[in-house]
Design a protein around this motif. Structure first.
Motif, PDB file in Angstrom:
ATOM      1  N   ARG A 145       0.848  -1.192   0.000  1.00 43.36           N
ATOM      2  CA  ARG A 145       0.000   0.000   0.000  1.00 43.36           C
ATOM      3  C   ARG A 145       0.885   1.245   0.000  1.00 43.36           C
ATOM      4  O   ARG A 145       2.055   1.208   0.371  1.00 43.36           O
ATOM      5  N   GLY A 146       0.302   2.373  -0.404  1.00 46.01           N
ATOM      6  CA  GLY A 146       1.001   3.643  -0.348  1.00 46.01           C
ATOM      7  C   GLY A 146       2.244   3.688  -1.218  1.00 46.01           C
ATOM      8  O   GLY A 146       2.305   3.090  -2.288  1.00 46.01           O
ATOM      9  N   ASP A 147       3.270   4.414  -0.723  1.00 45.01           N
ATOM     10  CA  ASP A 147       4.503   4.556  -1.484  1.00 45.01           C
ATOM     11  C   ASP A 147       5.202   3.211  -1.692  1.00 45.01           C
ATOM     12  O   ASP A 147       5.910   3.020  -2.686  1.00 45.01           O
ATOM     13  N   ALA A 148       5.014   2.289  -0.763  1.00 47.91           N
ATOM     14  CA  ALA A 148       5.630   0.963  -0.904  1.00 47.91           C
ATOM     15  C   ALA A 148       5.076   0.262  -2.139  1.00 47.91           C
ATOM     16  O   ALA A 148       5.818  -0.387  -2.885  1.00 47.91           O
ATOM     17  N   PHE A 149       3.772   0.414  -2.365  1.00 50.54           N
ATOM     18  CA  PHE A 149       3.166  -0.169  -3.577  1.00 50.54           C
ATOM     19  C   PHE A 149       3.739   0.508  -4.818  1.00 50.54           C
ATOM     20  O   PHE A 149       4.123  -0.165  -5.787  1.00 50.54           O
ATOM     21  N   ALA A 151       6.526   2.055  -5.373  1.00 48.50           N
ATOM     22  CA  ALA A 151       7.914   1.682  -5.645  1.00 48.50           C
ATOM     23  C   ALA A 151       7.992   0.277  -6.232  1.00 48.50           C
ATOM     24  O   ALA A 151       8.712   0.031  -7.222  1.00 48.50           O
ATOM     25  N   LEU A 152       7.242  -0.647  -5.654  1.00 47.82           N
ATOM     26  CA  LEU A 152       7.268  -2.029  -6.131  1.00 47.82           C
ATOM     27  C   LEU A 152       6.658  -2.131  -7.518  1.00 47.82           C
ATOM     28  O   LEU A 152       7.176  -2.856  -8.378  1.00 47.82           O
ATOM     29  N   PHE A 153       5.574  -1.398  -7.754  1.00 46.57           N
ATOM     30  CA  PHE A 153       4.946  -1.414  -9.077  1.00 46.57           C
ATOM     31  C   PHE A 153       5.890  -0.865 -10.135  1.00 46.57           C
ATOM     32  O   PHE A 153       6.031  -1.444 -11.219  1.00 46.57           O
ATOM     33  N   ILE A 154       6.536   0.255  -9.834  1.00 43.86           N
ATOM     34  CA  ILE A 154       7.465   0.853 -10.797  1.00 43.86           C
ATOM     35  C   ILE A 154       8.588  -0.121 -11.135  1.00 43.86           C
ATOM     36  O   ILE A 154       8.934  -0.314 -12.311  1.00 43.86           O
ATOM     37  N   SER A 199      10.998   5.750 -14.176  1.00 43.80           N
ATOM     38  CA  SER A 199      12.253   6.023 -13.486  1.00 43.80           C
ATOM     39  C   SER A 199      12.295   7.468 -12.988  1.00 43.80           C
ATOM     40  O   SER A 199      12.745   7.743 -11.862  1.00 43.80           O
ATOM     41  N   LYS A 200      11.806   8.392 -13.809  1.00 43.66           N
ATOM     42  CA  LYS A 200      11.777   9.812 -13.435  1.00 43.66           C
ATOM     43  C   LYS A 200      10.879  10.032 -12.233  1.00 43.66           C
ATOM     44  O   LYS A 200      11.252  10.739 -11.278  1.00 43.66           O
ATOM     45  N   LYS A 206      10.973  10.230  -4.600  1.00 45.01           N
ATOM     46  CA  LYS A 206      11.898   9.697  -3.590  1.00 45.01           C
ATOM     47  C   LYS A 206      11.422   8.345  -3.035  1.00 45.01           C
ATOM     48  O   LYS A 206      11.362   8.129  -1.817  1.00 45.01           O
ATOM     49  N   LEU A 207      11.097   7.458  -3.951  1.00 46.46           N
ATOM     50  CA  LEU A 207      10.613   6.133  -3.573  1.00 46.46           C
ATOM     51  C   LEU A 207      11.769   5.165  -3.410  1.00 46.46           C
ATOM     52  O   LEU A 207      12.709   5.162  -4.203  1.00 46.46           O
ATOM     53  N   ALA A 208      11.693   4.357  -2.384  1.00 49.68           N
ATOM     54  CA  ALA A 208      12.738   3.355  -2.160  1.00 49.68           C
ATOM     55  C   ALA A 208      12.467   2.134  -3.031  1.00 49.68           C
ATOM     56  O   ALA A 208      11.357   1.922  -3.488  1.00 49.68           O
ATOM     57  N   GLY A 209      13.504   1.338  -3.261  1.00 51.69           N
ATOM     58  CA  GLY A 209      13.337   0.138  -4.055  1.00 51.69           C
ATOM     59  C   GLY A 209      14.605  -0.177  -4.796  1.00 51.69           C
ATOM     60  O   GLY A 209      15.610   0.544  -4.696  1.00 51.69           O
ATOM     61  N   LYS A 210      14.550  -1.267  -5.578  1.00 53.86           N
ATOM     62  CA  LYS A 210      15.748  -1.693  -6.301  1.00 53.86           C
ATOM     63  C   LYS A 210      15.968  -0.808  -7.514  1.00 53.86           C
ATOM     64  O   LYS A 210      15.032  -0.330  -8.118  1.00 53.86           O
TER      65      LYS A 210
END
Length: 210
Positions: A145-149, A151-154, A199-200, A206-210
């Motif tokens: 949910r939220g920013d975690a979603f 980042a993972l979706f991107i 990516s932009k 400022k999303l975290a992730g790989k």
């Protein structure tokens, strides 16, 4: 000829606003487009090539395999429409669904026109397809949910697009029909642009992730 292609069944299912499980008796294809929950992830993980797919005409292999690849992207985008926290991501998800539904319909129409006497030709060995299966994370997306979603979706959609580009590049040089070559080039151009945009946004937000 009665169309029994699992991909074609998935196209029909899109009219009912969501992926459905295949009703085919052929167990090696069952669950290719699973429903809600962990079944979707399990279905994708168990996807297998159609019998004799590698011997089918290349263009037929591409039409069936890219259709299945698009369907996976649609399922991810459907989650983003509901769960993404950024409106821009929801808007892109809607566009992805609309665009890839249209492309699936076009590819399956060409299949009917050119290969009405042929069977299914989903080929998991086509460049980009097996790699896409490894990068699928439907369970994690459904739980986020939220920013975690976001980042993972991107990350997931970017990887998925990269594999679609690989498959399309292969088709652009090997396809026999001009229509398929043109579609392959369109997929390459559009998905490169989407990867760059994703990516932009990831950097801007400022999303975290790989």
């Amino acid at each position: 000829m009665r169309i029994t292609s699992l991909v074609t069944i998935a196209v029909t299912a899109l009219a009912f606003s969501g992926p459905v499980a295949s009703q085919q008796k052929d167990t090696q294809h069952s669950g290719m487009h699973g429903g809600q929950g962990s079944g979707a992830q399990m279905g994708h993980a168990g996807m297998q090539s159609s019998p004799g797919a590698e011997k089918a005409p290349f263009d037929l292999q591409f039409l069936d395999t890219m259709s299945a690849h698009h369907q996976m992207a649609i399922e991810m985008a459907q989650l983003a429409e509901k769960q993404a926290s950024h409106d821009k991501l929801k808007q892109m998800a809607k566009k992805t669904i609309d665009d890839q539904q249209k492309e699936i319909s076009q590819m399956q129409e060409w299949k009917k026109q050119w290969y009405a006497d042929k069977g299914d030709a989903l080929n998991m060995k086509m460049p980009g397809m097996a790699e896409s299966m490894k990068s699928m994370s439907m369970d994690k997306l459904q739980a986020a949910r939220g920013d975690a979603f976001d980042a993972l979706f991107i990350d997931s959609m970017s990887r998925h697009h990269q594999q679609a580009i690989k498959m399309a590049q292969h088709a652009a040089g090997k396809a026999q029909h001009k229509e398929v070559k043109d579609l392959a080039k369109k997929i390459i151009d559009e998905q490169k642009k989407e990867i760059a945009q994703l990516s932009k946004w990831k950097k801007e937000w400022k999303l975290a992730g790989k």
